[in-house]
Scaffold this motif. Structure first.
Motif, PDB file in Angstrom:
ATOM      1  N   VAL A   1       6.225   7.861   7.276  1.00 28.45           N
ATOM      2  CA  VAL A   1       8.111   8.231   6.675  1.00 28.45           C
ATOM      3  C   VAL A   1       8.535   8.335   4.732  1.00 28.45           C
ATOM      4  N   PRO A   2       7.192   8.781   4.153  1.00 35.04           N
ATOM      5  CA  PRO A   2       7.010   9.257   2.638  1.00 35.04           C
ATOM      6  C   PRO A   2       8.790  10.092   2.369  1.00 35.04           C
ATOM      7  N   GLU A   3       9.537  10.533   3.448  1.00 30.74           N
ATOM      8  CA  GLU A   3      10.840  10.571   3.237  1.00 30.74           C
ATOM      9  C   GLU A   3      12.437   9.721   3.634  1.00 30.74           C
ATOM     10  N   CYS A   4      11.669   8.989   3.640  1.00 29.99           N
ATOM     11  CA  CYS A   4      12.459   7.657   3.727  1.00 29.99           C
ATOM     12  C   CYS A   4      12.262   6.211   2.663  1.00 29.99           C
ATOM     13  N   ILE A   5      12.674   6.186   1.898  1.00 31.06           N
ATOM     14  CA  ILE A   5      12.473   5.994   0.273  1.00 31.06           C
ATOM     15  C   ILE A   5      13.702   4.911   0.223  1.00 31.06           C
ATOM     16  N   VAL A   6      13.012   3.823  -0.629  1.00 27.82           N
ATOM     17  CA  VAL A   6      13.931   2.194  -0.896  1.00 27.82           C
ATOM     18  C   VAL A   6      13.455   2.258  -2.169  1.00 27.82           C
ATOM     19  N   ARG A   7      13.599   2.240  -3.285  1.00 34.23           N
ATOM     20  CA  ARG A   7      13.589   1.402  -5.003  1.00 34.23           C
ATOM     21  C   ARG A   7      14.962   0.230  -5.390  1.00 34.23           C
TER      22      ARG A   7
ATOM     23  N   GLY B   1       3.289   2.089   7.587  1.00 30.66           N
ATOM     24  CA  GLY B   1       4.147   3.477   7.085  1.00 30.66           C
ATOM     25  C   GLY B   1       3.705   2.926   5.248  1.00 30.66           C
ATOM     26  N   ALA B   2       4.110   1.263   5.082  1.00 28.43           N
ATOM     27  CA  ALA B   2       3.905   1.207   3.388  1.00 28.43           C
ATOM     28  C   ALA B   2       1.971   1.554   3.038  1.00 28.43           C
ATOM     29  N   HIS B   3       0.942   1.473   3.819  1.00 29.10           N
ATOM     30  CA  HIS B   3      -0.412   1.358   2.957  1.00 29.10           C
ATOM     31  C   HIS B   3      -0.153   2.804   3.068  1.00 29.10           C
ATOM     32  N   ALA B   4       0.511   3.291   4.049  1.00 30.95           N
ATOM     33  CA  ALA B   4       0.237   4.802   3.737  1.00 30.95           C
ATOM     34  C   ALA B   4       0.234   5.820   2.757  1.00 30.95           C
ATOM     35  N   TYR B   5       2.282   5.049   2.491  1.00 32.48           N
ATOM     36  CA  TYR B   5       1.901   5.658   0.952  1.00 32.48           C
ATOM     37  C   TYR B   5       1.775   4.927  -0.113  1.00 32.48           C
TER      38      TYR B   5
ATOM     39  N   TYR C   1      -5.122   4.090  -3.071  1.00 30.81           N
ATOM     40  CA  TYR C   1      -4.701   3.486  -2.859  1.00 30.81           C
ATOM     41  C   TYR C   1      -4.691   2.515  -3.754  1.00 30.81           C
ATOM     42  N   ARG C   2      -3.270   2.594  -3.856  1.00 28.19           N
ATOM     43  CA  ARG C   2      -2.507   2.154  -5.288  1.00 28.19           C
ATOM     44  C   ARG C   2      -1.751   1.133  -4.913  1.00 28.19           C
ATOM     45  N   SER C   3      -0.714   0.155  -6.569  1.00 31.14           N
ATOM     46  CA  SER C   3       0.246  -0.578  -5.873  1.00 31.14           C
ATOM     47  C   SER C   3       1.656   0.053  -6.024  1.00 31.14           C
ATOM     48  N   LEU C   4       2.370  -0.761  -4.781  1.00 26.52           N
ATOM     49  CA  LEU C   4       3.277  -0.228  -4.319  1.00 26.52           C
ATOM     50  C   LEU C   4       4.996  -0.864  -5.296  1.00 26.52           C
ATOM     51  N   THR C   5       4.534  -1.593  -6.668  1.00 28.44           N
ATOM     52  CA  THR C   5       5.007  -1.571  -7.608  1.00 28.44           C
ATOM     53  C   THR C   5       4.837  -1.466  -8.745  1.00 28.44           C
ATOM     54  N   HIS C   6       5.695  -1.104 -10.003  1.00 31.84           N
ATOM     55  CA  HIS C   6       5.427  -0.811 -10.840  1.00 31.84           C
ATOM     56  C   HIS C   6       6.024  -1.418 -12.104  1.00 31.84           C
ATOM     57  N   CYS C   7       5.851  -1.216 -13.444  1.00 28.63           N
ATOM     58  CA  CYS C   7       6.328  -2.191 -14.721  1.00 28.63           C
ATOM     59  C   CYS C   7       6.297  -1.706 -16.009  1.00 28.63           C
ATOM     60  N   SER C   8       7.916  -1.721 -17.170  1.00 34.84           N
ATOM     61  CA  SER C   8       7.182  -0.764 -18.017  1.00 34.84           C
ATOM     62  C   SER C   8       8.575  -1.322 -18.715  1.00 34.84           C
ATOM     63  N   ILE C   9       7.775  -1.810 -20.391  1.00 38.29           N
ATOM     64  CA  ILE C   9       8.498  -1.928 -21.189  1.00 38.29           C
ATOM     65  C   ILE C   9       8.420  -1.470 -22.416  1.00 38.29           C
ATOM     66  N   GLU C  10       9.475  -1.347 -22.641  1.00 41.55           N
ATOM     67  CA  GLU C  10      10.212  -0.459 -23.296  1.00 41.55           C
ATOM     68  C   GLU C  10      11.103  -0.483 -24.071  1.00 41.55           C
ATOM     69  N   ASP C  11      11.294  -0.745 -25.599  1.00 38.34           N
ATOM     70  CA  ASP C  11      12.107  -1.242 -26.554  1.00 38.34           C
ATOM     71  C   ASP C  11      12.014  -2.666 -26.268  1.00 38.34           C
ATOM     72  N   ASP C  12      11.439  -3.716 -26.146  1.00 40.43           N
ATOM     73  CA  ASP C  12      11.790  -4.772 -25.310  1.00 40.43           C
ATOM     74  C   ASP C  12      12.709  -5.372 -24.178  1.00 40.43           C
ATOM     75  N   VAL C  13      12.521  -4.481 -23.281  1.00 42.80           N
ATOM     76  CA  VAL C  13      13.345  -3.956 -22.610  1.00 42.80           C
ATOM     77  C   VAL C  13      12.194  -4.008 -20.939  1.00 42.80           C
ATOM     78  N   PHE C  14      12.002  -5.919 -20.150  1.00 43.14           N
ATOM     79  CA  PHE C  14      11.007  -5.579 -18.949  1.00 43.14           C
ATOM     80  C   PHE C  14      11.736  -5.360 -18.101  1.00 43.14           C
ATOM     81  N   LYS C  15      11.255  -4.356 -17.371  1.00 44.55           N
ATOM     82  CA  LYS C  15      11.688  -3.036 -15.939  1.00 44.55           C
ATOM     83  C   LYS C  15      10.706  -3.371 -14.896  1.00 44.55           C
ATOM     84  N   PHE C  16      10.549  -3.875 -13.213  1.00 42.49           N
ATOM     85  CA  PHE C  16       9.962  -4.078 -12.568  1.00 42.49           C
ATOM     86  C   PHE C  16      10.382  -3.451 -10.932  1.00 42.49           C
ATOM     87  N   TRP C  17       9.898  -2.311 -10.864  1.00 40.25           N
ATOM     88  CA  TRP C  17      10.099  -1.868  -9.935  1.00 40.25           C
ATOM     89  C   TRP C  17       9.128  -1.782  -8.729  1.00 40.25           C
TER      90      TRP C  17
END
Ligand code: MEV
Length: 423
Positions: free
Chosen positions: A218-224, A288-292, A299-315
């Motif tokens: 269900v790649p069109e039934c997405i939550v963040r 569904g999660a593993h197919a996505y 096959y890749r991580s379902l989470t992502h992380c960024s560090i920009e302007d000293d702000v840590f973001k994880f989603w």
């Protein structure tokens, strides 16, 4: 003696257990005792559970824990979790508290479309099929009218029906690709019933229907779900080093499948626990999660992380096809309790809560992995299991837990300490 039996499902529960005991356990009395010890004393409640599946002989207990202190979109939640792995609820609770003082979790439902397909074979002229499909399309909607009536009242229904040519991949293979909005229900029965009604309407001499079934992809039934804060607010001895290592750990899981599978497994520790607690379908969610996770061919991580302007973001961003009405959610008293505990969420809200449980779990795992290592916390939680296996008394447990307070727990170290006490 042949162990193949006919009409097994027609036997009474007692007869089934007798058959099992005679044929597979040499009539050992403790087998029957174990099976019956998990029967509920409330016969009506037991009957309810017996009727969920066929050939029920007992119940299989799993712990039901709760993780308090989740703040999601500024609203407080206590999240129910059903899971056997010792550290999962503890990790969720710790991380919920941690982020509750850093703005909490921010979530967003990106889409809620579900998919089903009628798979069929057709060897004739493609333009004839297209003409037939266009003529049939309104009839396909009509054929499902009695099924979609209630769903439409709730704002859902069939969104679109498309003819898809798959003959490049498999000779003569076409599909009716159907999109659905199922609102607060997971919609499996609704979707499958619609598809079967469409298939009946669509079939004709030169169209061979192979099967009609929803897709768990269900790649069109997405939550963040997301957390973020200034790096300095992450706390600890060196928050900058922590954030950098954490980000690297996520990047590794984004490009390395061996790591990504374990990384995502940890995410699913959190998600599946809530899926089970709410009576949702964990196999559908897993598939569904593993197919996505492999949607771009790797096959890749379902989470992502960024560090920009000293702000840590994880989603996290993932598909979750869930229901808060229908199915087991209404039937299983504990599933109902779980939903009540979360203030009767809509399916969209439940998507947000579960994605958050997954993100929290992943945060806990990566924080441990990139700092103290995972075994420190895991083995501390596992200590009770080892002590139960050894049949330690409560006095012994108390002493051994105190002894390992500042030490590394290992199975052999616990056994040694236990033997020493018993000497
Ligand atoms: C164990 O159930 C889950 C972890 O392996 C997840 C991970 O490695 O990220 C700890």
């Amino acid at each position: 003696m042949s162990k193949i039996i006919s009409g097994f499902s027609k036997l009474s529960k007692e007869e089934k257990i007798d058959w099992l005991s005679t044929n597979y356990f040499n009539n050992q009395p403790e087998i029957i005792k174990t099976i019956k010890q998990y029967w509920n004393v409330d016969e009506k409640l037991q009957q309810l559970h017996d009727d969920f599946i066929e050939n029920t002989i007992s119940n299989f207990y799993m712990p039901y824990g709760i993780a308090p202190n989740f703040v999601i979109n500024n609203k407080n939640y206590v999240i129910p979790m059903v899971v056997e792995e010792s550290s999962v609820v503890a990790a969720a609770s710790l991380v919920a508290k941690f982020w509750s003082t850093r703005g909490g979790f921010k979530t967003e439902v990106i889409s809620t479309t579900k998919i089903g397909q009628v798979h069929f074979m057709y060897s004739g002229n493609k333009s004839d099929l297209e003409a037939y499909f266009n003529e049939q399309k309104p009839e396909l909607f009509k054929a499902t009218a009695s099924i979609t009536k209630n769903m439409e009242k709730r704002g859902g229904g069939i969104l679109d029906i498309q003819l898809v040519d798959k003959t490049n991949d498999l000779e003569n293979y076409y599909q009716l690709h159907v999109t659905f909005e199922t609102k607060d229900s997971m919609g499996a029965n609704f979707i499958n019933s619609c598809l079967e009604a469409m298939a009946n309407q669509f079939r004709k001499d030169d169209i061979e229907i192979i099967m009609s079934i929803l897709s768990n992809y269900v790649p069109e039934c997405i939550v963040r779900s997301e957390v973020s804060c200034k790096i300095e607010d992450l706390g600890g001895d060196d928050p900058y080093k922590f954030a950098r290592k954490f980000e690297q750990a996520v990047k590794i899981a984004e490009i390395e499948p061996y790591r990504a599978v374990t990384h995502n497994k940890g995410i699913m520790n959190g998600i599946d626990s809530v899926v089970l607690a709410t009576g949702n379908d964990f196999r559908a969610i897993e598939a569904g999660a593993h197919a996505y996770a492999s949607k771009d061919g790797q096959y890749r991580s379902l989470t992502h992380c960024s560090i920009e302007d000293d702000v840590f973001k994880f989603w996290i961003e993932l598909p979750l096809a869930l229901g808060t009405v229908g199915g087991l959610t209404a039937l299983h008293p504990m599933a109902k309790l779980s939903l009540d505990m979360m203030q009767r969420p809509s399916a969209r809200e439940l998507m947000e809560i579960m994605a958050t449980a997954g993100l929290a779990q992943n945060f806990a795992a990566l924080r441990a992995l990139t700092t103290k290592g995972i075994q420190h916390g895991h083995m501390k939680m596992h200590l009770q299991n080892i002590l139960n296996q050894l049949e330690a008394t409560s006095k012994e447990k108390e002493k051994i837990v105190a002894f390992f307070e500042n030490k590394t727990v290992s199975h052999s170290a616990v056994v040694d300490k236990f033997n020493e006490l018993r000497k």
